[in-house]
Design a protein around this motif. Structure first.
Motif, PDB file in Angstrom:
ATOM      1  N   HIS A  30       0.832  -1.195   0.000  1.00  0.00           N
ATOM      2  CA  HIS A  30       0.000   0.000   0.000  1.00  0.00           C
ATOM      3  C   HIS A  30       0.870   1.248   0.000  1.00  0.00           C
ATOM      4  O   HIS A  30       2.075   1.162   0.258  1.00  0.00           O
ATOM      5  CB  HIS A  30      -0.917  -0.015   1.233  1.00  0.00           C
ATOM      6  CG  HIS A  30      -0.183  -0.334   2.504  1.00  0.00           C
ATOM      7  ND1 HIS A  30       0.648   0.569   3.138  1.00  0.00           N
ATOM      8  CD2 HIS A  30      -0.139  -1.470   3.236  1.00  0.00           C
ATOM      9  CE1 HIS A  30       1.161  -0.007   4.222  1.00  0.00           C
ATOM     10  NE2 HIS A  30       0.710  -1.245   4.311  1.00  0.00           N
ATOM     11  N   PRO A  31       0.273   2.399  -0.243  1.00  0.00           N
ATOM     12  CA  PRO A  31       1.034   3.645  -0.091  1.00  0.00           C
ATOM     13  C   PRO A  31       1.499   3.782   1.360  1.00  0.00           C
ATOM     14  O   PRO A  31       0.948   3.139   2.264  1.00  0.00           O
ATOM     15  CB  PRO A  31       0.022   4.741  -0.448  1.00  0.00           C
ATOM     16  CG  PRO A  31      -1.017   4.055  -1.261  1.00  0.00           C
ATOM     17  CD  PRO A  31      -1.082   2.642  -0.746  1.00  0.00           C
ATOM     18  N   ALA A  32       2.490   4.613   1.587  1.00  0.00           N
ATOM     19  CA  ALA A  32       3.038   4.802   2.938  1.00  0.00           C
ATOM     20  C   ALA A  32       1.923   5.037   3.951  1.00  0.00           C
ATOM     21  O   ALA A  32       1.042   5.860   3.741  1.00  0.00           O
ATOM     22  CB  ALA A  32       4.018   5.960   2.946  1.00  0.00           C
ATOM     23  N   ALA A  33       1.979   4.283   5.031  1.00  0.00           N
ATOM     24  CA  ALA A  33       0.987   4.379   6.108  1.00  0.00           C
ATOM     25  C   ALA A  33       1.724   4.727   7.387  1.00  0.00           C
ATOM     26  O   ALA A  33       2.278   3.854   8.048  1.00  0.00           O
ATOM     27  CB  ALA A  33       0.242   3.057   6.254  1.00  0.00           C
ATOM     28  N   ASP A  34       1.746   6.006   7.716  1.00  0.00           N
ATOM     29  CA  ASP A  34       2.506   6.400   8.898  1.00  0.00           C
ATOM     30  C   ASP A  34       1.641   6.893  10.051  1.00  0.00           C
ATOM     31  O   ASP A  34       2.143   7.399  11.034  1.00  0.00           O
ATOM     32  CB  ASP A  34       3.570   7.437   8.545  1.00  0.00           C
ATOM     33  CG  ASP A  34       3.028   8.595   7.734  1.00  0.00           C
ATOM     34  OD1 ASP A  34       1.798   8.677   7.573  1.00  0.00           O
ATOM     35  OD2 ASP A  34       3.832   9.414   7.272  1.00  0.00           O
ATOM     36  N   THR A  35       0.326   6.725   9.928  1.00  0.00           N
ATOM     37  CA  THR A  35      -0.569   7.027  11.047  1.00  0.00           C
ATOM     38  C   THR A  35      -1.580   5.890  11.192  1.00  0.00           C
ATOM     39  O   THR A  35      -1.835   5.154  10.239  1.00  0.00           O
ATOM     40  CB  THR A  35      -1.357   8.345  10.818  1.00  0.00           C
ATOM     41  OG1 THR A  35      -2.248   8.165   9.719  1.00  0.00           O
ATOM     42  CG2 THR A  35      -0.412   9.519  10.559  1.00  0.00           C
ATOM     43  N   MET A  36      -2.156   5.773  12.366  1.00  0.00           N
ATOM     44  CA  MET A  36      -3.144   4.722  12.603  1.00  0.00           C
ATOM     45  C   MET A  36      -4.418   4.989  11.793  1.00  0.00           C
ATOM     46  O   MET A  36      -5.107   4.048  11.417  1.00  0.00           O
ATOM     47  CB  MET A  36      -3.460   4.606  14.094  1.00  0.00           C
ATOM     48  CG  MET A  36      -2.308   4.063  14.932  1.00  0.00           C
ATOM     49  SD  MET A  36      -1.489   2.569  14.282  1.00  0.00           S
ATOM     50  CE  MET A  36      -2.813   1.389  14.318  1.00  0.00           C
ATOM     51  N   GLU A  37      -4.713   6.237  11.500  1.00  0.00           N
ATOM     52  CA  GLU A  37      -5.904   6.549  10.704  1.00  0.00           C
ATOM     53  C   GLU A  37      -5.767   5.955   9.299  1.00  0.00           C
ATOM     54  O   GLU A  37      -6.713   5.396   8.749  1.00  0.00           O
ATOM     55  CB  GLU A  37      -6.122   8.063  10.627  1.00  0.00           C
ATOM     56  CG  GLU A  37      -6.542   8.690  11.944  1.00  0.00           C
ATOM     57  CD  GLU A  37      -5.396   8.862  12.948  1.00  0.00           C
ATOM     58  OE1 GLU A  37      -4.205   8.930  12.551  1.00  0.00           O
ATOM     59  OE2 GLU A  37      -5.684   8.894  14.156  1.00  0.00           O
ATOM     60  N   VAL A  38      -4.578   6.084   8.714  1.00  0.00           N
ATOM     61  CA  VAL A  38      -4.330   5.534   7.379  1.00  0.00           C
ATOM     62  C   VAL A  38      -4.411   4.005   7.424  1.00  0.00           C
ATOM     63  O   VAL A  38      -4.830   3.364   6.462  1.00  0.00           O
ATOM     64  CB  VAL A  38      -2.948   5.994   6.850  1.00  0.00           C
ATOM     65  CG1 VAL A  38      -2.594   5.317   5.547  1.00  0.00           C
ATOM     66  CG2 VAL A  38      -2.925   7.511   6.686  1.00  0.00           C
TER      67      VAL A  38
END
Length: 187
Positions: free
Chosen positions: A39-47
């Protein structure tokens, strides 16, 4: 996003970081089954919420912490939806104050950058300078999700494999903690 079993193809691995490929090599050496979603970069829990649905497991929130003197370091695994308050953990560990460790220390001790830290980064800590803390709610789940040391992929792993294969292979003995749910009254 698509859920697939196991590691990326050899060709795909050429475009991935060495630290990510080391995670797949490590899991494969231990004969651990896992599912993966890129997936695209996921750097928060929301993402991570959309990723959780595809993965079929909640990605753990992995927090890199340290004591006030920055001489003791911790990696805390808690369910992604749980709110973290340092005082709750400090009290359980008998430490006056905990804070978030710096990105530089995270890179030095675990060879990862913020947003990509996970329990698999402990394979980069052969001297066991980082103490692993696992919230009891993570231990209760059948599966958990984590990044393979890069936040552009997420893995679904069995909690049983974590406790009985991965951690013994890493040589990191976990400390189990109980952090309150957000809805639970703070005492």
């Amino acid at each position: 996003m698509q859920l697939v079993s196991g590691r990326p193809s050899a060709e795909e691995c050429l475009a991935r970081s060495a630290r990510e490929v080391r995670c797949y090599d490590f899991l494969d050496r231990l004969a651990i089954s896992y599912e993966r979603v890129d997936h695209p970069a996921a750097d928060t829990m929301e993402v991570c919420a959309d990723i959780d649905r595809v993965l079929g497991a909640t990605i753990c929130k992995n927090l890199f912490l340290c004591n006030r003197q920055q001489t003791a370091f911790y990696l805390l695994m808690i369910p992604g939806g749980k709110v973290f308050h340092t005082k709750d953990l400090s009290h359980q560990l008998g430490i006056a104050r905990l804070s978030f460790g710096s990105a530089d220390k995270m890179a030095e001790l675990l060879d990862v950058h913020p947003g990509s830290v996970s329990v698999l980064a402990l394979m980069n800590d052969p001297d066991r300078r980082v103490r692993l803390l696992i919230d009891e709610d993570v231990r209760k789940g059948a599966f958990f999700g984590c990044h393979p040391c890069e936040n552009t992929s997420s893995l679904r792993l069995s909690t049983d494999d974590l406790l009985h294969k991965i951690l013994p292979a890493l040589g990191h003995e976990p400390t189990f903690v109980t952090l309150p749910d957000a809805a639970a009254p703070q005492g």
